[in-house]
Design a protein around this motif. Structure first.
Motif, short mmCIF file in Angstrom:
data_model
loop_
_atom_site.label_atom_id
_atom_site.label_comp_id
_atom_site.label_asym_id
_atom_site.label_seq_id
_atom_site.Cartn_x
_atom_site.Cartn_y
_atom_site.Cartn_z
N MET A 123 -26.81 21.64 -31.11
CA MET A 123 -26.72 20.19 -31.26
C MET A 123 -28.11 19.56 -31.37
O MET A 123 -28.31 18.61 -32.12
CB MET A 123 -25.96 19.58 -30.07
N ALA A 124 -29.08 20.10 -30.64
CA ALA A 124 -30.45 19.59 -30.74
C ALA A 124 -31.00 19.80 -32.15
O ALA A 124 -31.65 18.91 -32.71
CB ALA A 124 -31.35 20.28 -29.71
N ILE A 125 -30.71 20.95 -32.73
CA ILE A 125 -31.16 21.22 -34.09
C ILE A 125 -30.48 20.28 -35.07
O ILE A 125 -31.11 19.71 -35.96
CB ILE A 125 -30.92 22.70 -34.45
N VAL A 126 -29.17 20.10 -34.92
CA VAL A 126 -28.41 19.22 -35.83
C VAL A 126 -28.92 17.79 -35.74
O VAL A 126 -29.21 17.14 -36.75
CB VAL A 126 -26.90 19.30 -35.53
N PHE A 127 -29.01 17.25 -34.51
CA PHE A 127 -29.45 15.87 -34.35
C PHE A 127 -30.92 15.69 -34.73
O PHE A 127 -31.30 14.64 -35.25
CB PHE A 127 -29.18 15.38 -32.94
N GLY A 128 -31.73 16.70 -34.53
CA GLY A 128 -33.11 16.63 -34.98
C GLY A 128 -33.21 16.58 -36.49
O GLY A 128 -34.01 15.84 -37.06
N LYS A 129 -32.38 17.36 -37.15
CA LYS A 129 -32.36 17.35 -38.62
C LYS A 129 -31.89 15.99 -39.13
O LYS A 129 -32.45 15.45 -40.09
CB LYS A 129 -31.44 18.47 -39.11
N ILE A 130 -30.86 15.44 -38.49
CA ILE A 130 -30.36 14.13 -38.90
C ILE A 130 -31.42 13.06 -38.69
O ILE A 130 -31.68 12.23 -39.58
CB ILE A 130 -29.06 13.79 -38.14
N ALA A 131 -32.05 13.06 -37.52
CA ALA A 131 -33.08 12.06 -37.23
C ALA A 131 -34.26 12.20 -38.19
O ALA A 131 -34.78 11.19 -38.69
CB ALA A 131 -33.56 12.21 -35.78
N GLY A 132 -34.68 13.43 -38.46
CA GLY A 132 -35.78 13.64 -39.40
C GLY A 132 -35.44 13.18 -40.81
O GLY A 132 -36.26 12.57 -41.49
N SER A 133 -34.22 13.44 -41.23
CA SER A 133 -33.79 13.02 -42.57
C SER A 133 -33.72 11.50 -42.66
O SER A 133 -34.15 10.92 -43.66
CB SER A 133 -32.43 13.62 -42.90
N LEU A 134 -33.17 10.86 -41.63
CA LEU A 134 -33.10 9.40 -41.63
C LEU A 134 -34.49 8.77 -41.60
O LEU A 134 -34.76 7.78 -42.30
CB LEU A 134 -32.27 8.90 -40.45
N PHE A 135 -35.39 9.35 -40.81
CA PHE A 135 -36.77 8.85 -40.78
C PHE A 135 -37.42 9.00 -42.14
O PHE A 135 -38.05 8.06 -42.64
CB PHE A 135 -37.58 9.59 -39.72
N GLN A 136 -37.27 10.16 -42.74
CA GLN A 136 -37.85 10.39 -44.07
C GLN A 136 -37.26 9.42 -45.08
O GLN A 136 -37.98 8.86 -45.90
CB GLN A 136 -37.62 11.84 -44.50
N TRP A 137 -35.98 9.19 -45.03
CA TRP A 137 -35.30 8.33 -45.99
C TRP A 137 -35.75 6.89 -45.80
O TRP A 137 -36.06 6.20 -46.77
CB TRP A 137 -33.79 8.45 -45.82
N THR A 138 -35.79 6.39 -44.56
CA THR A 138 -36.12 4.99 -44.35
C THR A 138 -37.62 4.71 -44.45
O THR A 138 -38.02 3.62 -44.85
CB THR A 138 -35.62 4.51 -42.97
N TYR A 139 -38.45 5.66 -44.10
CA TYR A 139 -39.89 5.41 -44.09
C TYR A 139 -40.55 5.74 -45.42
O TYR A 139 -41.35 4.98 -45.93
CB TYR A 139 -40.53 6.23 -42.96
N PHE A 140 -40.23 6.88 -46.01
CA PHE A 140 -40.93 7.31 -47.21
C PHE A 140 -40.22 6.93 -48.52
O PHE A 140 -40.88 6.70 -49.52
CB PHE A 140 -41.14 8.83 -47.19
N VAL A 141 -38.91 6.88 -48.51
CA VAL A 141 -38.18 6.62 -49.76
C VAL A 141 -38.10 5.14 -50.06
O VAL A 141 -38.20 4.73 -51.20
CB VAL A 141 -36.78 7.26 -49.70
N ARG A 142 -37.94 4.32 -49.03
CA ARG A 142 -37.82 2.88 -49.25
C ARG A 142 -39.01 2.41 -49.96
O ARG A 142 -39.59 1.93 -50.58
CB ARG A 142 -37.71 2.14 -47.92
#
Length: 142
Positions: A123-142
């Motif tokens: 679960m830590a790996i899954v939620f870490g992946k989700i958090a990292g993807s959301l951070f990348q999407w909102t910070y770098f892609v926007r």
């Protein structure tokens, strides 16, 4: 003039050789570890073997094309979100198949002595992946 042609020819040979090496490594990765056959087995879709083969080949060709071509499309946000979702599903399934084939997490949990906490580790790996993807999407892609 001839010097530029020679430099371009050398770059062409080096680039082609590098592409062959990476392609051979990718094929070895897929073949030796049995990633796609394991995905087919887990999803119980043995009848779609030709679709899987065609999808891998078409994906590699299109990925190579889009990596080198200066192509950009103005897409609506929902299309980009759908495209990102499909990429995430593919990467997640590939990672899951790889870990299943190699039995990474059971071996890791036994080695570091956290057998009882394997679910928490996953679960830590899954939620870490989700958090990292959301951070990348909102910070770098926007």
């Amino acid at each position: 003039m001839i010097k530029n042609l020679l430099i371009n020819l050398i770059q062409l040979v080096i680039g082609f050789s590098g592409g062959l090496a990476v392609g051979a490594g990718f094929v070895a990765f897929i073949t030796v570890l049995g990633i796609i056959p394991r995905l087919i087995q887990l999803s119980k879709t043995e009848t779609l073997i030709r679709v899987y083969s065609a999808s891998v080949i078409l994906g590699l060709i299109m990925g190579t094309y889009f990596s080198f071509a200066a192509v950009s499309y103005n897409q609506p946000l929902i299309a980009l979100a759908s495209w990102g979702l499909l990429h995430g599903i593919f990467n997640g399934m590939l990672a899951a198949a790889l870990t299943e084939v190699l039995n990474v997490f059971p071996i890791l949990s036994r080695r570091i002595g956290i057998d009882n906490y394997l679910l928490i580790l996953l679960m830590a790996i899954v939620f870490g992946k989700i958090a990292g993807s959301l951070f990348q999407w909102t910070y770098f892609v926007r």
